[in-house]
Design an enzyme around this catalytic site. Structure first.
Site, short mmCIF file in Angstrom:
data_model
loop_
_atom_site.label_atom_id
_atom_site.label_comp_id
_atom_site.label_asym_id
_atom_site.label_seq_id
_atom_site.Cartn_x
_atom_site.Cartn_y
_atom_site.Cartn_z
N LYS A 224 -11.05 -2.23 -1.50
CA LYS A 224 -11.49 -1.42 -0.37
C LYS A 224 -10.96 -1.94 0.96
O LYS A 224 -10.65 -1.15 1.86
CB LYS A 224 -13.03 -1.36 -0.35
CG LYS A 224 -13.64 -0.54 -1.48
CD LYS A 224 -15.15 -0.48 -1.34
CE LYS A 224 -15.79 0.48 -2.34
NZ LYS A 224 -15.63 0.04 -3.71
N ARG B 9 -7.46 8.97 -9.60
CA ARG B 9 -7.62 9.57 -10.94
C ARG B 9 -8.24 10.95 -10.78
O ARG B 9 -8.57 11.38 -9.67
CB ARG B 9 -8.55 8.70 -11.80
CG ARG B 9 -9.90 8.44 -11.13
CD ARG B 9 -10.88 7.76 -12.04
NE ARG B 9 -12.06 7.27 -11.33
CZ ARG B 9 -13.08 8.00 -10.94
NH1 ARG B 9 -13.08 9.31 -11.14
NH2 ARG B 9 -14.12 7.45 -10.32
#
Length: 655
Positions: free
Chosen positions: A118, A299
């Site tokens: 992150k 994804r």
């Protein structure tokens, strides 16, 4: 490169089934992989070929990349689709697939790696001009330094494990005095879950909404967005109901958000399906300066069907086309929003017991009409304790949001599941709540209204009548309504429900009415009809309806958005059950013992942790119900246990 002729799906459950459906439509042969627990599963039944890859635990099967790649090579598959979860965002797996001469249906390993942490992802987004939540994303991890950074940012702040996901390693801190403990807890959970204790700190947005943009890139330099989804209805950072488009989204805000998402994808040369997730200020009307990048999922998302519904596009087909080297089938100016779509996730869990997973056999499973159903199970299948407890996703699409909500309400109310407890009643209450209907959304809505959303309503008179009629074989269609053959107008019944005995009487009247008498009330029902698996009756001039399904001596009855499971009371079975009150501590679910924290002869006090059971990727601590002494221990760490299995015996301490 031509389209693939055979692909392997490195996943299970509903997402594997979803991918197989599109592959079959495209005339692509399919290969499934399966663990011991999934040998008879629906995704195995759907595939053209299936390869066993190991034990029931994901670490012994679905997380073994080398074994999955070998299965693809052995079966002649040209590409591997990872689905979501498991290895889908693992850059080392994506690289290993490429090294084996196969195609990974997803982004490059470099793109996955860049967005996997992150803190690094946020630095890249800042370089691309994408707005980022104010915070600290640096390398310094000394506790006192991080505390100073939190003070600079301003409370409340959110501590996040940089390698986190699914809500793990996240702690909300509202005042400085709580920072140190929250930091230690988040770092520890990050290390345990992801092997990385590094954290970042961000400003916590009051009344946050979670809005994400679906992006797609191909190998020809094209990047498009397929609009946004609102995923603000969450519990423990897990999405519950998603919708597209986001309600009350101004056009200028949509333009700003989708432009930021495309810039983010271009920053990392993204190819394939991806989602840019934003945290949005939901305290008032949405505005162009009120959204910030949160993370990217490299994804296909669980909630992708709502985007498919409003755009008319098959995102799995897009994935396979792009992975084969073809350009995307649509340009940006050819994509538009049509109507509104909702998705509700049905899980095997008990909302009134802290959403505890409830694995077990699906004796009856039927879904309401008017919905798209995404599922990896059918009636007779097992919800395994080894994986995520999702049963299905119900998806609706209609011209307006209100109509989509109404369709989802009908679909949920028409869904019956006999076996494990589910969250269907909770979803029905949430979908039908006034705040959701008015689009008063933020990520804290469920937690604030949880007591109301999971509140219990006792079974109605018609629900009790339905259970008695169909467990006892009463024939309501005979000219004499089936009761005069007994020579009396009253029958007594005992039903088991929620581990309690419900005693009632049915009084059959000459005019066709039935009076239901319980210890609490007397209700008169008339105009009673039973057709197929539905019963209807009037009560005080109002028509009521139930749906029912029977399995052996059990019956499930659905009415007014609530499901009730009954069995005929068996006095002999009841007498043989000494219950937990005797000191016999039993497993609350099927799972694996991860820790045994006590030994025979040990004295414990009430609420002392005794045993830890892992089921469906969650740990559950079993605590002592009273002060006492451990007499016997029957379980060991690493052993599998069934729901209700004896774990240990605890006797009360002598005074």
């Amino acid at each position: 490169m031509a389209m693939f002729t055979k692909i392997l799906v490195a996943n299970r459950g509903e997402i594997a089934c979803r991918i197989f459906e599109t592959a079959q439509k495209m005339r692509i042969n399919t290969v499934a992989v399966y663990s011991d627990a999934d040998a008879q599963s629906r995704h195995v039944r759907m595939a053209d070929q299936a390869v066993h890859i190991g034990g029931s635990a994901a670490s012994d099967s679905y997380l073994l990349g080398a074994r999955i790649i070998q299965a693809a090579l052995d079966t002649g598959a040209q590409a591997i689709h990872p689905g979501y979860g498991f290895l889908s965002e693992n850059p080392d797996f994506a690289q290993a697939v490429a090294d084996a001469g196969l195609v990974f249906v997803g982004p490059s390993p470099e793109s996955i790696r860049k967005m996997g942490l992150k803190d690094e992802a946020k630095r890249l987004m800042e370089q691309a001009g994408v707005p980022v939540v104010p915070g600290y994303h640096g390398a310094e991890q000394e506790a006192s330094f991080l505390a100073q950074e939190a003070e600079k940012i301003g409370y409340p702040v959110m501590i996040k494990a940089r390698a986190g996901g699914g809500g793990k390693g996240m702690r909300l801190v509202e005042k400085p005095a709580d920072f140190a403990a929250a930091l230690a807890s988040a770092a520890s959970e990050g290390q345990a879950s992801f092997g990385d204790s590094h954290v970042l700190i961000e400003k916590f947005i009051t009344a946050p909404r979670h809005i994400e943009v679906q992006v797609f890139g191909d190998t020809h330099g094209n990047v498009v967005h397929l609009f946004e989804r609102d995923c603000s209805l969450q519990r423990r950072h897990q999405k519950v109901i998603e919708e597209a488009p986001a309600p009350d989204m101004p056009l200028d805000v949509r333009d700003a958000m989708t432009t930021a998402a495309i810039n983010a994808a271009r920053q990392i040369d993204y190819v394939g399906a991806g989602t840019i997730e934003f945290i949005v200020d939901g305290s008032g009307p949405l505005r162009k300066d009120g959204f910030w990048f949160m993370e990217m999922n490299t994804r296909l998302q669980v909630e992708h069907p709502v985007t498919e519904e409003i755009t008319g596009q098959d995102l799995v087909e897009w994935q396979l086309m792009v992975a084969s080297g073809a350009p995307m089938p649509k340009a940006q100016d050819q994509l538009e929003i049509s109507g509104h779509a909702l998705e509700a996730r049905i899980y095997a869990e008990d909302p009134r017991d802290q959403f505890k997973p409830t694995p077990g056999p699906l004796n009856v499973l039927q879904f309401g009409t008017g919905c798209r159903v995404e599922t990896g199970v059918e009636a007779g299948d097992l919800v395994s304790p080894y994986y995520d407890p999702m049963i299905a996703k119900l998806v609706t699409h209609a011209p307006t949001r209100a109509q989509a909500i109404a369709q989802l309400d009908a679909g949920l109310k028409g869904t019956l599941c006999l076996g494990p407890k589910t969250n269907v009643d909770f979803l029905t209450a949430l979908n039908g709540s006034e705040k959701f209907g008015a689009a008063q959304l933020d990520t804290g809505l469920i937690d604030r209204d949880l007591a109301q959303l999971v509140s219990y309503r006792p079974p109605s008179a018609l629900a009790l009548l339905t259970a008695c009629v169909h467990l006892s074989g009463i024939d309501l269609t005979s000219p004499t309504l089936g009761w005069r053959q007994w020579g009396q107008g009253v029958q007594t019944f005992q039903l088991m429900h929620e581990d309690e005995i419900i005693a009632l009487k049915l009084q059959f009247e000459e005019n066709g009415q039935i009076t239901v008498l319980t210890s609490d009330e007397t209700i008169i029902l008339d105009q009673i009809q039973s057709v197929d698996n539905q019963m209807t009756a009037n009560e005080d001039g109002q028509k009521h309806q139930t749906l029912w399904a029977r399995h052996g001596s059990s019956i499930t009855v659905k009415t007014a958005g609530c499901q009730y499971d009954f069995t005929a009371f068996d006095a002999l079975m009841q007498a043989g059950d000494d219950g937990q009150g005797s000191g016999q501590i039993r497993a609350p679910m099927t799972g694996t013992i991860t820790s045994v924290l006590v030994k025979a002869g040990q004295e414990v006090t009430q609420d002392t942790p005794l045993v830890v059971v892992e089921a469906m990727k969650m740990e559950h601590v079993i605590k002592a119900p009273f002060d006492g002494v451990i007499n016997e221990v029957f379980c060991t760490a690493g052993s599998a246990v069934d729901d209700g299995a004896d774990l240990l015996v605890l006797s009360e301490a002598e005074e």
